[in-house]
Design an enzyme around this catalytic site. Structure first.
Site, PDB file in Angstrom:
ATOM      1  N   ARG A  58      -1.868  58.725 135.605  1.00 42.08           N
ATOM      2  CA  ARG A  58      -2.635  59.970 135.445  1.00 42.08           C
ATOM      3  C   ARG A  58      -2.975  60.538 136.814  1.00 42.08           C
ATOM      4  O   ARG A  58      -2.898  61.740 137.043  1.00 42.08           O
ATOM      5  CB  ARG A  58      -3.915  59.744 134.616  1.00 42.08           C
ATOM      6  CG  ARG A  58      -4.834  60.963 134.659  1.00 42.08           C
ATOM      7  CD  ARG A  58      -5.929  60.989 133.601  1.00 42.08           C
ATOM      8  NE  ARG A  58      -6.559  59.712 133.349  1.00 42.08           N
ATOM      9  CZ  ARG A  58      -7.378  59.079 134.187  1.00 42.08           C
ATOM     10  NH1 ARG A  58      -7.680  59.610 135.365  1.00 42.08           N
ATOM     11  NH2 ARG A  58      -7.895  57.913 133.870  1.00 42.08           N
ATOM     12  N   TYR A 111      -1.721  87.443 128.681  1.00 39.44           N
ATOM     13  CA  TYR A 111      -1.115  86.579 127.667  1.00 39.44           C
ATOM     14  C   TYR A 111      -2.215  86.132 126.696  1.00 39.44           C
ATOM     15  O   TYR A 111      -3.310  85.727 127.118  1.00 39.44           O
ATOM     16  CB  TYR A 111      -0.449  85.368 128.353  1.00 39.44           C
ATOM     17  CG  TYR A 111      -0.083  84.281 127.390  1.00 39.44           C
ATOM     18  CD1 TYR A 111       0.869  84.500 126.395  1.00 39.44           C
ATOM     19  CD2 TYR A 111      -0.706  83.041 127.438  1.00 39.44           C
ATOM     20  CE1 TYR A 111       1.187  83.517 125.483  1.00 39.44           C
ATOM     21  CE2 TYR A 111      -0.385  82.041 126.529  1.00 39.44           C
ATOM     22  CZ  TYR A 111       0.561  82.287 125.555  1.00 39.44           C
ATOM     23  OH  TYR A 111       0.866  81.312 124.650  1.00 39.44           O
ATOM     24  N   ASP A 183      -0.739  84.545 137.623  1.00 40.58           N
ATOM     25  CA  ASP A 183       0.199  83.911 136.706  1.00 40.58           C
ATOM     26  C   ASP A 183       1.579  84.499 137.009  1.00 40.58           C
ATOM     27  O   ASP A 183       1.851  85.665 136.714  1.00 40.58           O
ATOM     28  CB  ASP A 183      -0.229  84.196 135.257  1.00 40.58           C
ATOM     29  CG  ASP A 183       0.661  83.508 134.234  1.00 40.58           C
ATOM     30  OD1 ASP A 183       1.823  83.201 134.568  1.00 40.58           O
ATOM     31  OD2 ASP A 183       0.203  83.287 133.095  1.00 40.58           O
ATOM     32  N   LYS A 208       8.925  78.086 130.856  1.00 46.22           N
ATOM     33  CA  LYS A 208       9.718  79.319 130.818  1.00 46.22           C
ATOM     34  C   LYS A 208      10.842  79.261 131.866  1.00 46.22           C
ATOM     35  O   LYS A 208      11.689  78.401 131.781  1.00 46.22           O
ATOM     36  CB  LYS A 208       8.772  80.504 131.000  1.00 46.22           C
ATOM     37  CG  LYS A 208       7.526  80.443 130.081  1.00 46.22           C
ATOM     38  CD  LYS A 208       7.881  80.566 128.633  1.00 46.22           C
ATOM     39  CE  LYS A 208       6.833  80.256 127.585  1.00 46.22           C
ATOM     40  NZ  LYS A 208       5.431  80.179 127.849  1.00 46.22           N
TER      41      LYS A 208
END
Ligand code: PLP
Length: 388
Positions: A58, A111, A183, A208
């Site tokens: 982690r 978004y 973004d 994406k």
């Protein structure tokens, strides 16, 4: 290139960085592809005796580190961090930058998932927000409050393809002592470099264009300076929404071909825009490369090319939009974007259903295309048949 130091890649071209930054051949075996270190923990040589700085995955994992170094090199930031999804990255960045009582400015066409995170999760936790037309810098300057800590920018926006002027917003944010977060999902670092234009943090849905093959969900945050990068890294470990090693590997594999894919996405999109603009069933085409786009000049200034996303509106309203989505075949009906395969969707009913009845609601006659890298004749024929 083997043996080049991490910093040496700073002066190499984009594709060289995409293929090599953070991805030196494996020191143990010489493996050219970074191994997938599918391990949660690492043997210690005595208590606290870490062999190479890794103790628990982690906190850090070598496959994820390779991706994170590559992301930083591509965006020109001091620190890259890879997350389980873009929303995980966004949540971590926002909780690093804001505490209850702070205020966030976000685009009025952000978004939908970003809007939902801020309006329905962070707002419950005491963070205030307002949505503004981020493509109008004067409106943004007027909306800044004394407690504004973050100016959140998306450019181009999803799905309306509005363009915000990153350099102008950076000046406004600096004056307000707020951080500018961009973004960069729609453009990718190949087409747009927000940190060079003044952004403090860049976020991505690596799901994406960076991943590029519709086979992984992931997110990233890249900080301009090391100190902020360290604070986000602290929260990444504390909150725990990290990218797993295999997902990090898939994103890194996708990134190697980002430049060549983006060139083809852009070429295909330009031809589709030309076709749609001339089509009688189409009332308007939304694409920053069009000279009539309201912020075309800003796009031309801050983007290398105009991207693979195209939206358009139809004369026949929602029914016509739904029909085109159903009749297309090479364009697969589906959410998401940025993969090699072309996708078509109805934002109002699909990706942006979460903003229905809010100020961010999108027009019902809108169709969004993620233009893939198939042969352009096949894409044009498919759209022609669906629109007939
Ligand atoms: N930002 C933008 C611009 C997006 O289009 C998306 C998803 O479509 C996201 C963020 C969220 O990405 P993820 O699903 O990886 O969390």
């Amino acid at each position: 290139m083997a043996g080049m130091s991490k910093d040496a890649y700073a002066s190499t071209g984009f594709n060289t960085r995409a293929i090599h930054a953070g991805q030196e051949p494996d020191s143990l075996t010489g493996a050219v592809a970074v191994p997938i270190y599918q391990t949660s923990t690492y043997k210690q040589d005595g208590v606290g005796g870490l062999r190479s700085g890794y103790e628990y995955s982690r906190s850090a994992n070598p496959t994820r580190t390779a991706l994170e170094e590559c992301l930083a090199a591509l965006e020109g930031g001091a620190r890259g961090l890879a997350f389980a999804s873009a929303l995980a990255a966004e949540d971590t960045v926002l909780r690093t930058l804001c505490v209850p009582g702070d205020h966030i400015l976000l685009p009025d066409d952000a978004y939908g998932g970003t809007f939902r995170l801020i309006a329905r999760v962070l707002a419950r936790w005491g963070v205030d927000y307002s949505a503004v037309a981020m493509h109008d810098a004067a409106q943004v300057a007027a909306a800044v409050r004394p407690n504004t800590k973050v100016v959140w920018v998306e450019t181009p926006t999803n799905p309306l393809l509005n363009i915000a002027d990153i350099a102008a917003l950076s000046e406004i944010s600096q004056r307000a002592n707020a951080k500018l977060v961009v973004d960069n999902t729609f453009a990718s670092p190949y087409l747009q470099q927000p940190i060079a234009l003044g952004a403090d943090v860049v976020v991505h849905s690596t799901t994406k264009y960076l991943g590029g093959h519709s086979d992984v969900v992931g997110g990233a945050a890249i900080a301009r300076d090391a100190e902020l990068g360290e604070e986000i890294a602290f929260h990444q470990n504390a909150m725990g929404a990290v990218s797993g090693p295999f997902d990090a590997w898939l994103v890194m594999r996708g990134i190697k071909t980002l430049g060549v894919r983006m060139d083809r996405h852009c070429e295909n999109a330009e031809q589709i825009v030309e076709f749609l603009t001339a089509h009688p069933a189409v009332t308007s085409v939304l694409y920053p490369g069009l000279p009539e786009h309201p912020n075309h000049d800003v796009a031309a200034k801050q983007m290398v090319k105009f991207g693979g996303m195209v939206s358009f509106r139809l004369r026949g309203g929602e029914d016509a939009a739904l029909k085109v989505c159903e009749l297309a075949h090479v364009f697969t009906l589906g959410e998401s974007l940025g993969g090699v395969e072309s996708l078509i969707e109805h934002p109002g009913r699909m990706t942006h259903a979460s903003v229905a009845n809010s100020p961010l609601e999108v027009p019902a006659d809108l169709v969004r295309l993620s233009v893939g890298i198939e042969n352009i004749e096949d894409l044009l024929a498919d759209l022609a048949a669906a629109l007939a």
